[in-house]
Motif scaffolding. Sequence first.
Motif, short mmCIF file in Angstrom:
data_model
loop_
_atom_site.label_atom_id
_atom_site.label_comp_id
_atom_site.label_asym_id
_atom_site.label_seq_id
_atom_site.Cartn_x
_atom_site.Cartn_y
_atom_site.Cartn_z
N VAL A 1 0.84 -1.20 0.00
CA VAL A 1 0.00 0.00 0.00
C VAL A 1 0.87 1.25 0.00
O VAL A 1 0.66 2.18 -0.77
CB VAL A 1 -0.95 0.01 1.22
N GLY A 2 1.88 1.29 0.87
CA GLY A 2 2.76 2.45 0.93
C GLY A 2 3.88 2.22 1.94
O GLY A 2 3.81 1.29 2.75
N THR A 3 4.90 3.05 1.88
CA THR A 3 6.04 2.93 2.78
C THR A 3 6.07 4.09 3.77
O THR A 3 5.56 5.18 3.49
CB THR A 3 7.36 2.91 1.99
N LEU A 4 6.67 3.84 4.92
CA LEU A 4 6.76 4.86 5.97
C LEU A 4 8.17 4.88 6.54
O LEU A 4 8.84 3.85 6.62
CB LEU A 4 5.77 4.56 7.11
N THR B 1 4.09 3.94 17.49
CA THR B 1 2.84 3.92 18.24
C THR B 1 1.77 4.77 17.55
O THR B 1 0.60 4.38 17.45
CB THR B 1 3.07 4.44 19.67
N GLN B 2 2.17 5.95 17.07
CA GLN B 2 1.22 6.82 16.36
C GLN B 2 0.69 6.14 15.11
O GLN B 2 -0.51 6.24 14.81
CB GLN B 2 1.91 8.13 15.99
N ALA B 3 1.55 5.43 14.38
CA ALA B 3 1.11 4.74 13.16
C ALA B 3 0.11 3.64 13.49
O ALA B 3 -0.88 3.45 12.76
CB ALA B 3 2.32 4.17 12.42
N CYS B 4 0.35 2.93 14.56
CA CYS B 4 -0.59 1.88 14.98
C CYS B 4 -1.96 2.47 15.31
O CYS B 4 -3.00 1.91 14.94
CB CYS B 4 -0.03 1.12 16.18
N LYS B 5 -1.95 3.61 16.00
CA LYS B 5 -3.21 4.27 16.34
C LYS B 5 -3.93 4.75 15.09
O LYS B 5 -5.15 4.62 14.98
CB LYS B 5 -2.95 5.44 17.29
N GLN B 6 -3.19 5.30 14.14
CA GLN B 6 -3.80 5.77 12.90
C GLN B 6 -4.44 4.62 12.13
O GLN B 6 -5.51 4.77 11.54
CB GLN B 6 -2.76 6.48 12.03
N LEU B 7 -3.78 3.48 12.14
CA LEU B 7 -4.32 2.32 11.45
C LEU B 7 -5.62 1.85 12.09
O LEU B 7 -6.57 1.47 11.39
CB LEU B 7 -3.29 1.18 11.45
N GLN B 8 -5.68 1.93 13.40
CA GLN B 8 -6.92 1.57 14.09
C GLN B 8 -8.06 2.51 13.70
O GLN B 8 -9.21 2.09 13.57
CB GLN B 8 -6.71 1.62 15.61
N HIS B 9 -7.72 3.77 13.47
CA HIS B 9 -8.74 4.75 13.08
C HIS B 9 -9.33 4.46 11.71
O HIS B 9 -10.41 4.96 11.37
CB HIS B 9 -8.16 6.17 13.09
N THR C 1 -10.29 1.63 -3.64
CA THR C 1 -10.83 2.68 -2.80
C THR C 1 -10.25 2.62 -1.40
O THR C 1 -9.89 3.64 -0.79
CB THR C 1 -12.36 2.58 -2.73
N ILE C 2 -10.13 1.40 -0.87
CA ILE C 2 -9.59 1.22 0.48
C ILE C 2 -8.14 1.70 0.55
O ILE C 2 -7.77 2.46 1.47
CB ILE C 2 -9.69 -0.25 0.92
N VAL C 3 -7.32 1.28 -0.41
CA VAL C 3 -5.91 1.65 -0.34
C VAL C 3 -5.72 3.16 -0.55
O VAL C 3 -4.84 3.77 0.07
CB VAL C 3 -5.05 0.84 -1.33
N GLU C 4 -6.53 3.76 -1.40
CA GLU C 4 -6.42 5.22 -1.58
C GLU C 4 -6.80 5.96 -0.30
O GLU C 4 -6.16 6.94 0.09
CB GLU C 4 -7.32 5.68 -2.74
N ARG C 5 -7.84 5.48 0.37
CA ARG C 5 -8.25 6.10 1.64
C ARG C 5 -7.17 5.90 2.71
O ARG C 5 -6.91 6.81 3.51
CB ARG C 5 -9.58 5.50 2.11
N LEU C 6 -6.55 4.72 2.73
CA LEU C 6 -5.48 4.47 3.69
C LEU C 6 -4.31 5.43 3.47
O LEU C 6 -3.80 6.04 4.42
CB LEU C 6 -4.99 3.02 3.57
#
Length: 325
Positions: free
Chosen positions: A186-189, A198-206, A255-260
Amino acid sequence: MEILRPSLINISGRVYRRNTIKEDQYEEGEEDDSYMGPPASEQFEEEEEFCDSHSIEQTDKGFSCAIDVPSVLYKYIIGRKGETRRRLEADTKTDIHIPKQGVEGQIVITGSQKAAVSSAVTRVELLVQSFRQKQPFTHFLSFALNHPQVQDGFLRFKEEVLEQCSQDHGVDGSLFQNPAKLHLTVGTLALLNDLEVTQACKQLQHCQDFIKTITEGKPLPLEVTGIEYMNDDPAMVDVLYAKVQVKDGSDKLQTIVERLVDHFVSSGLMVREWDRVKLHGTVMNTLFRKDASAEAGGGRQNMKEREAFDARNILKVRGQTTQNK
């Protein structure tokens, strides 16, 4: 940098154009691009309302703001022999307090004027975002493609390729992905400390809510429909990947990956590389190649040493000769 399409930096929902400046003020003496901003006197009024995501507190001596910056980026704010920090402090009439190198903490900016502190915060964040984009990625966002059925199909593909195409230039068994690690990228970070992980994990939960809305709370059956290559010449390929789509032909997965990606870009944890995410599951990659020299050097080849392979017969074996960039 292209004049008509300049590099942009997104900070707290505001987009800044990144100007190219030859900069030699870093701690380690390298040269690179940087944005130092206009003189403080020209920007205080505009930026007094900035720091939407940062709290500027009033103190007995004026104003103060603390911002989270990974320790690996301190050197770009300090500069060679502290020159960059001194210039920032002089331009904005603030003091910039940076933790010791290697110690995670907050950079604290203090000043007698709120607008001055706001200006310094903006310029520090521009530096941080500019050099963050140059850091190698540490994590990637993906969907697993290692279902047993997919792994079996991949292993059959590998066996066929090595049986029929092993004499083709650059083709060998080390190019193939580990079946257990098959994934849809999907993408790299570049997550530079534990706080950002930790912030990335929280964003993924959102992201769960909009994913459930798109899928209507149901599983999304996918299928692998063929293979394609990344570059223009099938005789000189670095990456061969599997095409994946939703079985019902809908665009729900795209659509899902673009939104992510939109979500992580807006959070500042990801940089958008393309206007549209290319859905691909890598099956062969020259970065995986191992040879005698690479083994002696302790592992895989680096980017400069990549040796492309001839994928023309592989594409014929799989009955897929179209190219998609």
